[in-house]
Motif scaffolding. Structure first.
Motif, PDB file in Angstrom:
ATOM      1  N   TRP A   1      -4.220   9.129   8.783  1.00  0.00           N
ATOM      2  CA  TRP A   1      -4.300   7.778   9.351  1.00  0.00           C
ATOM      3  C   TRP A   1      -3.455   7.685  10.620  1.00  0.00           C
ATOM      4  O   TRP A   1      -3.901   7.155  11.643  1.00  0.00           O
ATOM      5  CB  TRP A   1      -3.822   6.780   8.283  1.00  0.00           C
TER       6      TRP A   1
ATOM      7  N   THR B   1      -7.431   2.932   2.658  1.00  0.00           N
ATOM      8  CA  THR B   1      -7.287   3.671   1.402  1.00  0.00           C
ATOM      9  C   THR B   1      -7.966   2.926   0.261  1.00  0.00           C
ATOM     10  O   THR B   1      -7.841   1.710   0.154  1.00  0.00           O
ATOM     11  CB  THR B   1      -5.786   3.835   1.064  1.00  0.00           C
TER      12      THR B   1
ATOM     13  N   VAL C   1       0.071   4.131   1.016  1.00  0.00           N
ATOM     14  CA  VAL C   1      -0.192   4.967   2.189  1.00  0.00           C
ATOM     15  C   VAL C   1       0.446   4.381   3.448  1.00  0.00           C
ATOM     16  O   VAL C   1       1.122   5.084   4.194  1.00  0.00           O
ATOM     17  CB  VAL C   1      -1.716   5.159   2.394  1.00  0.00           C
TER      18      VAL C   1
ATOM     19  N   CYS D   1       0.841  -1.193   0.000  1.00  0.00           N
ATOM     20  CA  CYS D   1       0.000   0.000   0.000  1.00  0.00           C
ATOM     21  C   CYS D   1       0.885   1.255   0.000  1.00  0.00           C
ATOM     22  O   CYS D   1       1.852   1.337   0.746  1.00  0.00           O
ATOM     23  CB  CYS D   1      -0.894  -0.022   1.237  1.00  0.00           C
TER      24      CYS D   1
ATOM     25  N   GLU E   1      -7.483   7.893  -2.735  1.00  0.00           N
ATOM     26  CA  GLU E   1      -6.620   8.660  -1.820  1.00  0.00           C
ATOM     27  C   GLU E   1      -5.140   8.585  -2.200  1.00  0.00           C
ATOM     28  O   GLU E   1      -4.367   9.453  -1.821  1.00  0.00           O
ATOM     29  CB  GLU E   1      -6.784   8.182  -0.369  1.00  0.00           C
ATOM     30  N   ASP E   2      -4.774   7.503  -2.923  1.00  0.00           N
ATOM     31  CA  ASP E   2      -3.354   7.325  -3.219  1.00  0.00           C
ATOM     32  C   ASP E   2      -3.007   7.680  -4.668  1.00  0.00           C
ATOM     33  O   ASP E   2      -2.036   7.205  -5.215  1.00  0.00           O
ATOM     34  CB  ASP E   2      -2.929   5.882  -2.922  1.00  0.00           C
TER      35      ASP E   2
ATOM     36  N   THR F   1      -1.541  11.012  -1.159  1.00  0.00           N
ATOM     37  CA  THR F   1      -1.071   9.842  -0.414  1.00  0.00           C
ATOM     38  C   THR F   1      -0.527  10.254   0.948  1.00  0.00           C
ATOM     39  O   THR F   1      -0.863   9.662   1.973  1.00  0.00           O
ATOM     40  CB  THR F   1       0.032   9.113  -1.215  1.00  0.00           C
TER      41      THR F   1
ATOM     42  N   LYS G   1      -3.368  11.382   3.273  1.00  0.00           N
ATOM     43  CA  LYS G   1      -4.094  10.240   3.832  1.00  0.00           C
ATOM     44  C   LYS G   1      -3.264   9.557   4.924  1.00  0.00           C
ATOM     45  O   LYS G   1      -3.784   9.177   5.971  1.00  0.00           O
ATOM     46  CB  LYS G   1      -4.420   9.248   2.706  1.00  0.00           C
TER      47      LYS G   1
END
Ligand SMILES: [Zn+2]
Length: 85
Positions: free
Chosen positions: A54, A35, A8, A6, A40-41, A47, A50
């Motif tokens: 997080w 995500t 993020v 991922c 979001e990425d 990225t 987010k």
């Protein structure tokens, strides 16, 4: 390297979130940070935004059942693809 992680949170996914060519988002949801791949990425700025959000919310899992007992947020974040740090 890290194509299946991922962007993020660095979580290792079963398949690349942006496809084998890195340009075809799966629109799946990361079980860790929540995500949506392709949303979001989609850019470095979004990225990071987010990821900051997080982390600020305590690195909560989108699917808490998948969270390993010995899970370490910082260690996982080391697997974030370099272009998205
Ligand atoms: Zn994630």
């Amino acid at each position: 390297m890290h194509k299946s992680n991922c962007r993020v949170c660095g979580y290792e996914l079963a398949s690349p979130p942006w496809g084998d060519d890195g340009d075809s988002p799966s629109w799946d949801i990361c079980p860790c940070c929540g995500t949506e791949f392709g949303y979001e990425d989609c850019t470095l700025v979004s990225t990071k935004r987010k990821r900051d959000q997080w982390i600020a919310e305590g690195c909560k899992w989108f699917e808490p059942k998948k969270r390993p007992l010995d899970w370490d947020c910082e260690r996982q974040c080391e697997n974030i693809p370099e272009a998205f740090r």
